[in-house]
Design an enzyme around this catalytic site. Structure first.
Site, PDB file in Angstrom:
ATOM      1  N   HIS A  46       4.996  -0.075  -0.544  1.00 22.78           N
ATOM      2  CA  HIS A  46       5.783  -0.969   0.316  1.00 22.78           C
ATOM      3  C   HIS A  46       4.825  -2.016   0.844  1.00 22.78           C
ATOM      4  O   HIS A  46       3.602  -1.843   0.793  1.00 22.78           O
ATOM      5  CB  HIS A  46       6.423  -0.189   1.476  1.00 22.78           C
ATOM      6  CG  HIS A  46       5.394   0.434   2.358  1.00 22.78           C
ATOM      7  ND1 HIS A  46       4.759   1.605   2.042  1.00 22.78           N
ATOM      8  CD2 HIS A  46       4.823  -0.004   3.497  1.00 22.78           C
ATOM      9  CE1 HIS A  46       3.863   1.884   2.964  1.00 22.78           C
ATOM     10  NE2 HIS A  46       3.860   0.920   3.858  1.00 22.78           N
TER      11      HIS A  46
ATOM     12  N   HIS B  13       0.847  -1.205   0.000  1.00 21.85           N
ATOM     13  CA  HIS B  13       0.000   0.000   0.000  1.00 21.85           C
ATOM     14  C   HIS B  13       0.875   1.245   0.000  1.00 21.85           C
ATOM     15  O   HIS B  13       2.093   1.179   0.136  1.00 21.85           O
ATOM     16  CB  HIS B  13      -0.987   0.001   1.186  1.00 21.85           C
ATOM     17  CG  HIS B  13      -0.364   0.289   2.522  1.00 21.85           C
ATOM     18  ND1 HIS B  13      -1.097   0.559   3.637  1.00 21.85           N
ATOM     19  CD2 HIS B  13       0.930   0.338   2.926  1.00 21.85           C
ATOM     20  CE1 HIS B  13      -0.305   0.766   4.669  1.00 21.85           C
ATOM     21  NE2 HIS B  13       0.920   0.646   4.263  1.00 21.85           N
TER      22      HIS B  13
ATOM     23  N   GLU C 202      -0.532  -5.155  11.568  1.00 25.53           N
ATOM     24  CA  GLU C 202       0.191  -4.669  10.391  1.00 25.53           C
ATOM     25  C   GLU C 202       1.685  -4.933  10.542  1.00 25.53           C
ATOM     26  O   GLU C 202       2.386  -5.160   9.551  1.00 25.53           O
ATOM     27  CB  GLU C 202      -0.058  -3.176  10.175  1.00 25.53           C
ATOM     28  CG  GLU C 202       0.488  -2.668   8.854  1.00 25.53           C
ATOM     29  CD  GLU C 202      -0.005  -1.288   8.528  1.00 25.53           C
ATOM     30  OE1 GLU C 202      -0.700  -1.131   7.513  1.00 25.53           O
ATOM     31  OE2 GLU C 202       0.272  -0.340   9.302  1.00 25.53           O
TER      32      GLU C 202
ATOM     33  N   ASP D 221      -4.386 -10.810  -0.931  1.00 21.53           N
ATOM     34  CA  ASP D 221      -3.029 -11.359  -0.830  1.00 21.53           C
ATOM     35  C   ASP D 221      -2.195 -11.049  -2.069  1.00 21.53           C
ATOM     36  O   ASP D 221      -2.634 -11.274  -3.202  1.00 21.53           O
ATOM     37  CB  ASP D 221      -3.081 -12.872  -0.613  1.00 21.53           C
ATOM     38  CG  ASP D 221      -1.700 -13.435  -0.334  1.00 21.53           C
ATOM     39  OD1 ASP D 221      -1.074 -12.974   0.646  1.00 21.53           O
ATOM     40  OD2 ASP D 221      -1.243 -14.303  -1.090  1.00 21.53           O
ATOM     41  N   HIS D 222      -0.981 -10.537  -1.815  1.00 20.03           N
ATOM     42  CA  HIS D 222      -0.050 -10.147  -2.878  1.00 20.03           C
ATOM     43  C   HIS D 222      -0.674  -9.120  -3.823  1.00 20.03           C
ATOM     44  O   HIS D 222      -0.381  -9.107  -5.019  1.00 20.03           O
ATOM     45  CB  HIS D 222       0.460 -11.371  -3.646  1.00 20.03           C
ATOM     46  CG  HIS D 222       1.497 -12.132  -2.869  1.00 20.03           C
ATOM     47  ND1 HIS D 222       1.190 -12.915  -1.798  1.00 20.03           N
ATOM     48  CD2 HIS D 222       2.838 -12.198  -3.006  1.00 20.03           C
ATOM     49  CE1 HIS D 222       2.304 -13.449  -1.300  1.00 20.03           C
ATOM     50  NE2 HIS D 222       3.322 -13.018  -2.016  1.00 20.03           N
TER      51      HIS D 222
ATOM     52  N   HIS E  20       3.429  -5.107   3.705  1.00 24.71           N
ATOM     53  CA  HIS E  20       3.319  -5.548   5.100  1.00 24.71           C
ATOM     54  C   HIS E  20       2.895  -7.011   5.102  1.00 24.71           C
ATOM     55  O   HIS E  20       2.188  -7.469   4.202  1.00 24.71           O
ATOM     56  CB  HIS E  20       2.264  -4.741   5.864  1.00 24.71           C
ATOM     57  CG  HIS E  20       2.645  -3.318   6.096  1.00 24.71           C
ATOM     58  ND1 HIS E  20       3.545  -2.934   7.065  1.00 24.71           N
ATOM     59  CD2 HIS E  20       2.232  -2.171   5.502  1.00 24.71           C
ATOM     60  CE1 HIS E  20       3.672  -1.620   7.042  1.00 24.71           C
ATOM     61  NE2 HIS E  20       2.891  -1.121   6.101  1.00 24.71           N
TER      62      HIS E  20
ATOM     63  N   CYS F 240       5.287   5.123   5.233  1.00 20.66           N
ATOM     64  CA  CYS F 240       4.092   4.606   4.542  1.00 20.66           C
ATOM     65  C   CYS F 240       3.663   5.529   3.400  1.00 20.66           C
ATOM     66  O   CYS F 240       2.712   5.219   2.675  1.00 20.66           O
ATOM     67  CB  CYS F 240       2.945   4.364   5.524  1.00 20.66           C
ATOM     68  SG  CYS F 240       3.053   2.755   6.358  1.00 20.66           S
TER      69      CYS F 240
HETATM   70 NI    NI Z   1       2.574   0.853   5.520  1.00 17.33          NI
END
Ligand code: NI
Length: 137
Positions: free
Chosen positions: A41, A16, A126, A81-82, A43, A35
């Site tokens: 990037h 995100h 997270e 996911d991914h 998580h 972020c």
């Molecule tokens: Ni983040």
């Protein structure tokens, strides 16, 4: 009838970027720090699905955790996911993909599909040090 709370922990990875285009780049950098990285990037999210209800006499279960796993695997995992939450998930087109809002999204998808008992909490990690709890509106 005795009642119990059951927790199923599941996992997904997602990317995100927290960036609010209504504000300046400087404001975004200051507010969101890493972020706000322009190239996104990732998580490793850990999601806890918390279901409360009476213990069924016949099974001894509140809810079959295998079914919770299956519902997650079939309905939420393929969406999240991914994925790049900003670009790939339409629900986040006009919402910040913060851990808070991801928890709300998971609630909205899962709550109507819980086969027994009732969803009382979504806990979404997270990072190993940060999580949020969402318990419905
Ligand atoms: Ni983040």
């Amino acid at each position: 009838m005795p009642r119990c709370t059951v927790v199923r922990r599941v996992h997904f990875n997602a990317a995100h970027r927290l960036h609010n285009p209504a504000y300046s780049d400087e404001w975004n950098r200051t507010t969101f720090g890493p972020c706000n990285n322009p190239n996104y990037h990732g998580h490793n999210y850990e999601l806890e699905i918390v279901v409360e209800g009476p213990i069924d006499d016949a099974t001894g279960y509140v809810v079959d955790v295998g079914l919770l796993k299956q519902i997650f695997s079939e309905i939420l995992h393929p969406v999240l996911d991914h994925k790049n939450l900003n670009l790939d998930v339409p629900w986040f087109r006009d919402r910040m993909p913060s851990v808070e809002n991801i928890a709300v999204y998971c609630w909205e998808v899962l709550a109507p599909r819980i086969p027994a008992g009732r969803l009382t909490r979504i806990r979404l990690w997270e990072t190993p040090r940060n999580y949020v709890d969402y318990e419905g509106a």
